[in-house]
Design a protein around this motif. Structure first.
Motif, PDB file in Angstrom:
ATOM      1  N   VAL A   3       0.839  -1.208   0.000  1.00 29.01           N
ATOM      2  CA  VAL A   3       0.000   0.000   0.000  1.00 29.01           C
ATOM      3  C   VAL A   3       0.872   1.257   0.000  1.00 29.01           C
ATOM      4  N   ASP A   4       1.900   1.268   0.847  1.00 31.11           N
ATOM      5  CA  ASP A   4       2.782   2.438   0.935  1.00 31.11           C
ATOM      6  C   ASP A   4       3.513   2.684  -0.380  1.00 31.11           C
ATOM      7  N   VAL A   5       3.990   1.620  -1.010  1.00 26.51           N
ATOM      8  CA  VAL A   5       4.717   1.764  -2.279  1.00 26.51           C
ATOM      9  C   VAL A   5       3.784   2.279  -3.367  1.00 26.51           C
ATOM     10  N   SER A   6       2.554   1.777  -3.407  1.00 24.62           N
ATOM     11  CA  SER A   6       1.591   2.249  -4.401  1.00 24.62           C
ATOM     12  C   SER A   6       1.274   3.729  -4.197  1.00 24.62           C
ATOM     13  N   ALA A   7       1.187   4.155  -2.940  1.00 23.38           N
ATOM     14  CA  ALA A   7       0.961   5.574  -2.652  1.00 23.38           C
ATOM     15  C   ALA A   7       2.149   6.418  -3.115  1.00 23.38           C
ATOM     16  N   LEU A   8       3.365   5.901  -2.918  1.00 18.11           N
ATOM     17  CA  LEU A   8       4.556   6.610  -3.395  1.00 18.11           C
ATOM     18  C   LEU A   8       4.559   6.709  -4.920  1.00 18.11           C
ATOM     19  N   MET A   9       4.113   5.650  -5.580  1.00 16.15           N
ATOM     20  CA  MET A   9       4.023   5.677  -7.043  1.00 16.15           C
ATOM     21  C   MET A   9       3.089   6.800  -7.495  1.00 16.15           C
ATOM     22  N   LYS A  10       1.997   6.979  -6.785  1.00 17.71           N
ATOM     23  CA  LYS A  10       1.022   8.015  -7.147  1.00 17.71           C
ATOM     24  C   LYS A  10       1.591   9.410  -6.908  1.00 17.71           C
ATOM     25  N   GLN A  11       2.383   9.552  -5.842  1.00 14.92           N
ATOM     26  CA  GLN A  11       2.922  10.857  -5.483  1.00 14.92           C
ATOM     27  C   GLN A  11       4.137  11.246  -6.323  1.00 14.92           C
ATOM     28  N   ALA A  12       4.860  10.257  -6.824  1.00  9.37           N
ATOM     29  CA  ALA A  12       6.131  10.523  -7.500  1.00  9.37           C
ATOM     30  C   ALA A  12       5.928  11.253  -8.819  1.00  9.37           C
ATOM     31  N   ALA A  13       6.823  12.179  -9.082  1.00 15.78           N
ATOM     32  CA  ALA A  13       6.810  12.859 -10.386  1.00 15.78           C
ATOM     33  C   ALA A  13       7.361  11.936 -11.469  1.00 15.78           C
ATOM     34  N   PHE A  14       8.251  11.038 -11.080  1.00 15.91           N
ATOM     35  CA  PHE A  14       8.871  10.104 -12.022  1.00 15.91           C
ATOM     36  C   PHE A  14       8.973   8.733 -11.350  1.00 15.91           C
ATOM     37  N   ILE A  15       8.736   7.687 -12.134  1.00 15.30           N
ATOM     38  CA  ILE A  15       8.930   6.308 -11.664  1.00 15.30           C
ATOM     39  C   ILE A  15       9.980   5.665 -12.551  1.00 15.30           C
ATOM     40  N   ASP A  16      11.055   5.195 -11.944  1.00 12.74           N
ATOM     41  CA  ASP A  16      12.140   4.536 -12.668  1.00 12.74           C
ATOM     42  C   ASP A  16      12.248   3.096 -12.187  1.00 12.74           C
ATOM     43  N   VAL A  17      12.361   2.160 -13.120  1.00 16.67           N
ATOM     44  CA  VAL A  17      12.506   0.750 -12.763  1.00 16.67           C
ATOM     45  C   VAL A  17      13.852   0.252 -13.283  1.00 16.67           C
ATOM     46  N   TYR A  18      14.649  -0.304 -12.373  1.00  8.88           N
ATOM     47  CA  TYR A  18      15.972  -0.809 -12.721  1.00  8.88           C
ATOM     48  C   TYR A  18      15.969  -2.334 -12.636  1.00  8.88           C
ATOM     49  N   ALA A  19      16.314  -2.975 -13.737  1.00  6.32           N
ATOM     50  CA  ALA A  19      16.337  -4.435 -13.785  1.00  6.32           C
ATOM     51  C   ALA A  19      17.399  -4.858 -14.791  1.00  6.32           C
ATOM     52  N   SER A  20      17.715  -6.141 -14.796  1.00  7.62           N
ATOM     53  CA  SER A  20      18.710  -6.650 -15.740  1.00  7.62           C
ATOM     54  C   SER A  20      18.298  -8.024 -16.220  1.00  7.62           C
ATOM     55  N   ALA A  21      18.945  -8.458 -17.288  1.00 10.42           N
ATOM     56  CA  ALA A  21      18.733  -9.800 -17.862  1.00 10.42           C
ATOM     57  C   ALA A  21      17.246 -10.064 -18.089  1.00 10.42           C
ATOM     58  N   GLY A  22      16.773 -11.256 -17.706  1.00  8.09           N
ATOM     59  CA  GLY A  22      15.385 -11.637 -17.966  1.00  8.09           C
ATOM     60  C   GLY A  22      14.373 -10.774 -17.243  1.00  8.09           C
ATOM     61  N   ASN A  23      14.759 -10.149 -16.139  1.00  7.47           N
ATOM     62  CA  ASN A  23      13.825  -9.298 -15.398  1.00  7.47           C
ATOM     63  C   ASN A  23      13.420  -8.051 -16.171  1.00  7.47           C
ATOM     64  N   LEU A  24      14.215  -7.696 -17.172  1.00  7.90           N
ATOM     65  CA  LEU A  24      13.881  -6.517 -17.980  1.00  7.90           C
ATOM     66  C   LEU A  24      12.552  -6.698 -18.710  1.00  7.90           C
ATOM     67  N   PHE A  25      12.249  -7.926 -19.136  1.00  5.85           N
ATOM     68  CA  PHE A  25      10.994  -8.165 -19.842  1.00  5.85           C
ATOM     69  C   PHE A  25       9.803  -7.842 -18.952  1.00  5.85           C
ATOM     70  N   PHE A  26       9.911  -8.164 -17.674  1.00  2.00           N
ATOM     71  CA  PHE A  26       8.820  -7.906 -16.740  1.00  2.00           C
ATOM     72  C   PHE A  26       8.751  -6.429 -16.371  1.00  2.00           C
ATOM     73  N   ALA A  27       9.910  -5.779 -16.312  1.00  2.00           N
ATOM     74  CA  ALA A  27       9.929  -4.333 -16.085  1.00  2.00           C
ATOM     75  C   ALA A  27       9.250  -3.612 -17.244  1.00  2.00           C
ATOM     76  N   ARG A  28       9.526  -4.066 -18.479  1.00  3.45           N
ATOM     77  CA  ARG A  28       8.905  -3.418 -19.645  1.00  3.45           C
ATOM     78  C   ARG A  28       7.401  -3.711 -19.700  1.00  3.45           C
ATOM     79  N   ASN A  29       6.999  -4.890 -19.273  1.00  3.69           N
ATOM     80  CA  ASN A  29       5.568  -5.199 -19.214  1.00  3.69           C
ATOM     81  C   ASN A  29       4.865  -4.276 -18.220  1.00  3.69           C
ATOM     82  N   PHE A  30       5.500  -4.048 -17.064  1.00  9.04           N
ATOM     83  CA  PHE A  30       4.964  -3.113 -16.074  1.00  9.04           C
ATOM     84  C   PHE A  30       4.900  -1.699 -16.661  1.00  9.04           C
ATOM     85  N   GLN A  31       5.937  -1.327 -17.388  1.00  5.29           N
ATOM     86  CA  GLN A  31       5.961  -0.023 -18.060  1.00  5.29           C
ATOM     87  C   GLN A  31       4.782   0.117 -19.016  1.00  5.29           C
ATOM     88  N   PHE A  32       4.501  -0.950 -19.775  1.00  5.58           N
ATOM     89  CA  PHE A  32       3.384  -0.940 -20.723  1.00  5.58           C
ATOM     90  C   PHE A  32       2.049  -0.807 -19.990  1.00  5.58           C
TER      91      PHE A  32
END
Length: 289
Positions: A122-151
């Motif tokens: 809940v706290d993280v979702s509230a921070l997502m709403k408040q943030a001016a920018f959301i950046d996701v850092y991932a590597s290798a196979g996790n990048l596919f899931f980061a991009r899916n979240f981005q989409f």
């Protein structure tokens, strides 16, 4: 020695600490689900007694105690780790492969659910709403899931930055500040580049949410919030990352869903309206010359 065995054999404890230990051993699942004040109330011991026991166990806090209890329960009651790492055999039929993978996914979802701290989500979702920018850092196979979240977030008109190249990740971290929410995905913190990224983000006072395993991860010292992945799977000795992919997808989908719930009617209308515009444009017959 897992934590349950360690509790059984712990010496030099006070009578109140023994009461607490007996309560944990009798019903560890209830202990995992309860808050310190609830534990104290149920066992008739003080909150300081809980923390004294934690110190004697050499743990960092209540969450660390609960995570180790979770691991201990898994090791005693769940399917052996080998079945997660090697869920299929050369002699399996197609139907058996389907059923074995279903078991892996089911076990992974249940474990991720048990590890989840709903208040953190809940706290993280509230921070997502408040943030001016959301950046996701991932590597290798996790990048596919980061991009899916981005989409997913783009579908509701929320821009998420997913830098991929190592230099671009460091550049993005260098430009981050307190207005940026940084979500770092790292199972065990083994990659040196993520350590550098987290150091830069920390220097810039950009809040960090770490999605990680329950295993020791050096990146936890940088994170204000930690979300735990199911950690059955061996990092190297396995057929594929069946479990790790499922737990990460579950976590990111949960964050998206809680965020969506915060403005449910508005975001649902926005998404449906956008796709209706796209559909009309795609299906409208263009006039012929």
């Amino acid at each position: 020695m897992n934590l349950l065995k360690k509790l059984e054999n712990l010496e030099n404890v006070t009578p109140n600490e023994r009461i607490l230990i007996d309560a944990i051993l009798k019903d560890p699942e209830s202990f995992i689900a309860a808050k310190p004040k609830e534990i104290a109330s149920l066992t008739y011991v003080s909150v300081p007694t809980i923390y004294r026991l934690i110190n004697k166990l050499g743990l960092s806090g209540v969450n660390d105690l609960k995570l180790q209890l979770q691991d201990a329960l898994r090791s005693e009651t769940e399917v052996p780790v080998e079945s997660i790492d090697f869920p299929i055999s050369p002699t399996d039929t197609v139907n058996e492969i389907l059923l074995h993978l279903k078991d892996v996914y089911t076990q992974t979802i249940e474990d991720t659910l048990n590890l989840s701290d709903q208040q953190v989500l809940v706290d993280v979702s509230a921070l997502m709403k408040q943030a001016a920018f959301i950046d996701v850092y991932a590597s290798a196979g996790n990048l596919f899931f980061a991009r899916n979240f981005q989409f997913q977030m783009q579908e509701i008109n929320v821009n998420v930055n997913v830098p991929e190249a190592e230099y671009m990740q460091k550049l993005s971290a260098g430009n981050a500040d307190a207005r940026h929410l940084s979500i770092v995905i790292s199972f065990g913190g083994r990659g040196g580049s993520m350590n550098t990224v987290c150091q830069i983000l920390s220097d810039n006072h950009s809040p960090i949410v770490l999605i990680t395993s329950t295993q020791k991860n050096p990146l936890t010292r940088f994170a204000q919030y930690k979300i735990y992945m199911s950690s059955y799977e061996n990092h190297y000795q396995k057929i594929s990352s069946f479990s790790t992919r499922m737990t990460l997808l579950y976590i990111l989908d949960t964050l998206y869903s809680i965020y969506f719930r915060l403005q449910y009617d508005e975001l649902l209308n926005r998404k449906l309206t956008t796709y209706e515009k796209i559909h009309r444009r795609l299906t409208r017959r263009e006039p012929e010359d």
